[in-house]
Design a protein around this motif. Structure first.
Motif, PDB file in Angstrom:
ATOM      1  N   ASN A 102       0.732  -1.186  -0.114  1.00  8.33           N
ATOM      2  CA  ASN A 102      -0.010   0.162   0.068  1.00  8.33           C
ATOM      3  C   ASN A 102       0.801   1.254  -0.073  1.00  8.33           C
ATOM      4  N   GLN A 103       2.014   1.166  -0.609  1.00  8.26           N
ATOM      5  CA  GLN A 103       2.808   2.516  -0.956  1.00  8.26           C
ATOM      6  C   GLN A 103       2.725   2.417  -2.506  1.00  8.26           C
ATOM      7  N   SER A 104       2.516   3.728  -2.725  1.00  9.03           N
ATOM      8  CA  SER A 104       2.798   3.847  -4.295  1.00  9.03           C
ATOM      9  C   SER A 104       4.087   3.786  -4.929  1.00  9.03           C
ATOM     10  N   PRO A 105       4.116   3.317  -6.033  1.00 13.73           N
ATOM     11  CA  PRO A 105       5.395   3.241  -6.856  1.00 13.73           C
ATOM     12  C   PRO A 105       6.224   4.461  -6.907  1.00 13.73           C
ATOM     13  N   VAL A 106       7.608   4.359  -7.160  1.00 12.82           N
ATOM     14  CA  VAL A 106       8.219   5.718  -7.472  1.00 12.82           C
ATOM     15  C   VAL A 106       7.791   6.285  -8.802  1.00 12.82           C
ATOM     16  N   TYR A 107       7.224   7.733  -9.014  1.00 11.80           N
ATOM     17  CA  TYR A 107       7.064   8.322 -10.191  1.00 11.80           C
ATOM     18  C   TYR A 107       8.489   8.524 -11.077  1.00 11.80           C
ATOM     19  N   GLU A 108       9.051   7.338 -11.658  1.00 10.12           N
ATOM     20  CA  GLU A 108       9.882   7.796 -12.385  1.00 10.12           C
ATOM     21  C   GLU A 108       9.823   6.841 -13.634  1.00 10.12           C
ATOM     22  N   ASN A 109      10.854   7.067 -14.595  1.00  6.11           N
ATOM     23  CA  ASN A 109      10.807   6.175 -16.014  1.00  6.11           C
ATOM     24  C   ASN A 109       9.474   6.361 -16.588  1.00  6.11           C
TER      25      ASN A 109
END
Length: 589
Positions: A41-48
């Motif tokens: 329940n943690q969002s992925p990192v906004y990258e790539n």
């Protein structure tokens, strides 16, 4: 009793006795030692994520203003800007700010600013992707300024501090057209500024293929009131005065950003009044260091940490007059007008990055049994921020189109006034939106690792740089008075959508007209009038080109005086699902 225990059992007991006490607890009470380390329940990192391909409002602006021929360049830049590697070096550049070295180890004056290697990586990426030069190299094509502005918009989302020298390098080109033939023969600063080569070496510009350029205007006693500047210039040879000739400058400058630029456009007093000069780090025709250009210290700033901002003294600093003597303010304002455009673009870009971070996080995070972006309150906040972001992006790129060399004179006249209006309003909106986006991430957003604090600290800068709010509003008022045709051109732009929506008609035909009329007797309402001009222009542009749900939400909220200015207060009949879906990044690299 002990004789009944097998040898293997005794060995196992002895081995267990050698284990620390917490090993028994982990094995017997808590189960698998790794269970509590599971992250969920943690969002992925906004990258790539390709910043260009995930921004529908930006893609539509590029197509609308005739810059589709540059899509390959823009897609490439969008991919580079959104990569995990770019985020890493952007963080490193801001965690390791520049350092001024005034002397070498033997006591010789050097005035060199040292940057972390990540700073140079970002600068190289931007310049090799032609952020400063693309619009000028392709100036004969329709949409060239929009294409160049898009590159800058994408680069600003990647890392904003490095956009300061790149913005100034881009903006210096129009002012450099005042160089004499003799100046260009010695060193064509304009040509080198447009070359996609980054060379950070502290060597004469004659030894470089590409250069960066800065601006140095304000002084301690005057700030934006540059007519009160006390720095002065005297001709090196009294027989050789005027444009293109060498002068010694004496005085100081309170703000000189990006001090490792190869040259700076600056103002100094002459017998004929404020004049513009090119002050290089190295004297072009002799190859010697400009010893009179002395850097005193670097500023400790709220944000913009990767970029150096300095105080300088001119102690017989070498400079060459640029443009007519006594016309320095008019000359350097050609640069300022372009930096103001990119200030507006930068703030619109920062807002898009903040909105994307918030929308991406809330699409992957649950609370109280629901995905965050599916809850009523969060959807209203997200939709409101997306509406704001798209309105600002649409207006900023409408301004960029007026800078095209192919634009008609009436278009340029409209742009001269509307750019100041846009710069004022867009840059004012960035801090409140960046804070709201940070709040969407909750406590995570307040932590440095999220990147949101860095964006928040950057958000006030463009409202201050190149004219703070009052200065910009006074410039708008002067445009009314000096060039009434510019106000008429602005009104003609707004008239394109009159009669299409009663709310818009009332806002433009009654409220805005009343505010502008009141300025004839008092300027106390000037800020309100300029803000309303911006809102009216955004409304008109969205009615012509915007997504229908975005447009309706804007008209229902921004033109309604009963709606409060904080985010998350859109009417209940807003199509929240469509707006949030449009503004949420989807594809990754």
């Amino acid at each position: 009793m002990f004789s009944t225990i097998s040898r293997s059992s005794r060995a196992a007991a002895a081995a267990a006795a050698r284990l620390p006490a917490h090993a028994y607890a982990t094995a017997s009470v808590f189960g698998s030692p790794a269970k509590h380390r599971e992250v969920f329940n943690q969002s992925p990192v906004y990258e790539n994520v390709n910043y260009f391909l995930n921004d529908p409002a930006l893609q539509e602006a590029v197509q609308r203003h005739g810059a589709s021929w540059a899509v390959d360049n823009l897609t490439k830049m969008g991919e580079a800007a959104g990569s995990a590697q770019s985020q890493l070096i952007a963080t490193q550049a801001n965690q390791n700010p520049p350092v001024l070295k005034t002397h070498d180890r033997h006591g010789r004056r050097i005035d060199v600013v040292q940057f972390h290697p990540s700073y140079h990586q970002i600068m190289k990426l931007g310049i090799e992707n032609q952020v400063p030069g693309f619009a000028w190299v392709h100036a004969d094509k329709k949409g060239a300024q929009v294409a160049g502005a898009t590159l800058a918009y994408l680069a600003y989302q990647m890392e904003s501090g490095t956009q300061c020298p790149q913005t100034m390098t881009f903006a210096a080109v129009p002012a450099l057209r005042h160089m004499t033939k003799e100046q260009k023969a010695r060193l064509d600063w304009s040509a080198k500024a447009q070359t996609p080569v980054y060379d950070p070496r502290n060597v004469p510009a004659t030894e470089k293929a590409g250069v960066t350029l800065g601006m140095s205007m304000t002084e301690r006693q005057g700030g934006s009131d540059v007519r009160s500047n006390t720095s002065f210039a005297t001709p090196i040879d009294k027989a050789k005065q005027g444009p293109g000739q060498g002068y010694f400058l004496n005085g100081h400058k309170w703000f000189t950003s990006a001090p490792m630029c190869d040259a700076f456009l600056t103002l100094a007093q002459t017998e004929s009044g404020p004049s513009c000069f090119i002050v290089p780090r190295w004297v072009p025709h002799t190859g010697e260091r400009n010893q009179g250009l002395v850097f005193l210290r670097l500023k400790e700033k709220l944000g913009d940490k990767s970029n150096a901002s300095s105080e300088v003294e001119y102690n017989n600093a070498y400079g060459e007059m640029l443009g007519a003597e006594g016309r320095g303010i008019a000359t350097i304002l050609e640069m300022v007008q372009h930096t103001r455009l990119w200030c507006a673009l930068g703030s619109a870009s920062l807002m898009r990055r903040c909105v994307a971070e918030a929308a991406f996080h809330t699409a992957h995070r649950k609370a109280f049994g629901s995905v965050l972006n599916q809850t009523d309150l969060m959807r209203n906040v997200l939709a409101d921020m997306i509406v704001e972001s798209e309105a600002c992006t649409t207006m900023a790129f409408r301004m960029a189109a007026t800078f095209d060399s192919t634009a008609e004179e009436s278009e340029k006249r409209f742009g001269r006034l509307a750019t100041a209006v846009s710069k004022y309003y867009i840059c004012k909106r960035a801090p409140s939106l960046s804070y709201e986006a940070m709040e969407c991430l909750g406590g995570n957003g307040y932590i440095e690792d999220s990147g949101m604090p860095m964006l928040f600290r950057q958000s006030p800068l463009n409202a201050i740089w190149e004219g703070s709010g009052n200065v910009i509003c006074l410039d708008v008022l002067r445009s009314f008075q000096k060039d009434p045709a510019s106000l008429q051109a602005f009104k003609e732009e707004l008239s394109k959508t009159l009669g299409k929506d009663r709310r818009y008609d009332a806002f433009v035909g009654k409220q805005l007209v009343g505010e502008l009329e009141a300025l004839k007797t008092s300027t106390t309402g000037l800020r309100r009038a300029v803000g309303m001009m911006a809102i009216a222009l955004q409304a008109s542009l969205l009615m012509q080109f915007g997504h229908p749900d975005i447009t309706e939400a804007f008209l229902a909220s921004r033109l309604n005086p009963s709606v409060r200015g904080d985010f998350g207060v859109l009417p209940s009949n807003t199509n929240f699902a469509a707006i949030v879906d449009r503004g949420t990044p989807k594809a990754s690299l």
